[in-house]
Design a protein around this motif. Structure first.
Motif, mmCIF file in Angstrom:
data_model
loop_
_atom_site.group_PDB
_atom_site.id
_atom_site.type_symbol
_atom_site.label_atom_id
_atom_site.label_comp_id
_atom_site.label_asym_id
_atom_site.label_seq_id
_atom_site.Cartn_x
_atom_site.Cartn_y
_atom_site.Cartn_z
ATOM 1 N N LEU A 173 0.813 -1.225 0.000
ATOM 2 C CA LEU A 173 0.000 0.000 0.000
ATOM 3 C C LEU A 173 0.840 1.266 0.000
ATOM 4 C CD1 LEU A 173 -2.911 -1.025 2.410
ATOM 5 C CD2 LEU A 173 -2.743 -1.348 -0.062
ATOM 6 N N GLY A 174 2.062 1.179 -0.509
ATOM 7 C CA GLY A 174 2.900 2.365 -0.625
ATOM 8 C C GLY A 174 2.344 3.380 -1.614
ATOM 9 N N ASP A 175 1.611 2.893 -2.617
ATOM 10 C CA ASP A 175 0.951 3.777 -3.573
ATOM 11 C C ASP A 175 -0.362 4.256 -2.959
ATOM 12 O OD1 ASP A 175 0.711 4.605 -6.645
ATOM 13 O OD2 ASP A 175 -1.256 3.890 -5.954
ATOM 14 N N PHE A 176 -0.555 5.570 -2.927
ATOM 15 C CA PHE A 176 -1.742 6.119 -2.264
ATOM 16 C C PHE A 176 -3.039 5.637 -2.898
ATOM 17 C CE2 PHE A 176 -4.930 9.555 -1.686
ATOM 18 C CZ PHE A 176 -5.173 9.316 -0.344
ATOM 19 N N LEU A 177 -3.086 5.484 -4.216
ATOM 20 C CA LEU A 177 -4.316 5.019 -4.862
ATOM 21 C C LEU A 177 -4.636 3.579 -4.461
ATOM 22 C CD1 LEU A 177 -3.944 6.635 -8.393
ATOM 23 C CD2 LEU A 177 -5.306 7.450 -6.442
#
Length: 187
Positions: free
Chosen positions: A80-84
């Protein structure tokens, strides 16, 4: 010193400097000072494992009296490092609450290193109200929220007050403060 210990130190620094220090949550000081905040660093690598972790932590928190543990922060270090992606996962987390019959008893507060509110630019200072050193899902007890909100004057103005405070401080100062949290070491 383990990686989990370092991550927990970073999250505690963020709680101390942002959440309590900048007054972003006027209700946080008491549980923080009373050591009623549990921090869990999740080893989950996929959504299924993270949902399992959330369920376990919800069961655990539900079994604890609020005076022992008021809230739990689940730090997601492996995904979940990518905000989307993080934002999409929040829908799964909310569905978990509904499926387990905990809707109305618990809710999630969400924090992410790249948090961005709809209609804002990535560098807007107001996004720092929900930025943290790691992706975090906070488990909140709704009855506790209702109790503190009932005794707080104008609770609906908290978000606007926080946005104004972030804008006064500015993106550069806030980015530096968040970076200091990321560099915090265990005591």
């Amino acid at each position: 010193m383990s990686e989990h210990t370092e991550i927990e130190a970073q999250v505690r620094a963020w709680i101390d400097r942002f959440v309590v220090g900048l007054g972003l949550c006027p209700f946080a000081r008491q549980p923080v000072e009373g050591e009623q905040v549990k921090i869990v660093v999740s080893p989950a690598h996929d959504s299924e494992a993270l949902l399992e972790e959330l369920q376990q932590q919800l069961l655990w928190l539900d079994a604890q009296p609020p005076r022992a543990t008021e809230t739990t922060l689940i730090v997601v270090k492996e995904m979940l490092g990518d905000f989307l992606d993080y934002n999409d996962f929040l829908d799964l987390a909310d569905a978990l609450l509904i499926n387990l019959g905990w809707d109305g008893r618990f809710q999630f507060a969400s924090f992410h290193p790249d948090y961005q509110f709809a209609g804002t630019d990535p560098d807007d200072a107001e996004n720092y109200t929900n930025r943290a050193p790691w992706p975090i899902l906070q488990l909140l007890r709704e009855d506790s929220l209702e109790t503190v909100l009932a005794s707080y004057p104008n609770p609906g103005q908290i978000p606007e007050r926080n946005i104004a405070a972030m804008n006064r401080l500015g993106s550069t100062a806030l980015a530096e403060l968040l970076q200091k949290c990321r560099e915090a070491k265990p005591k």
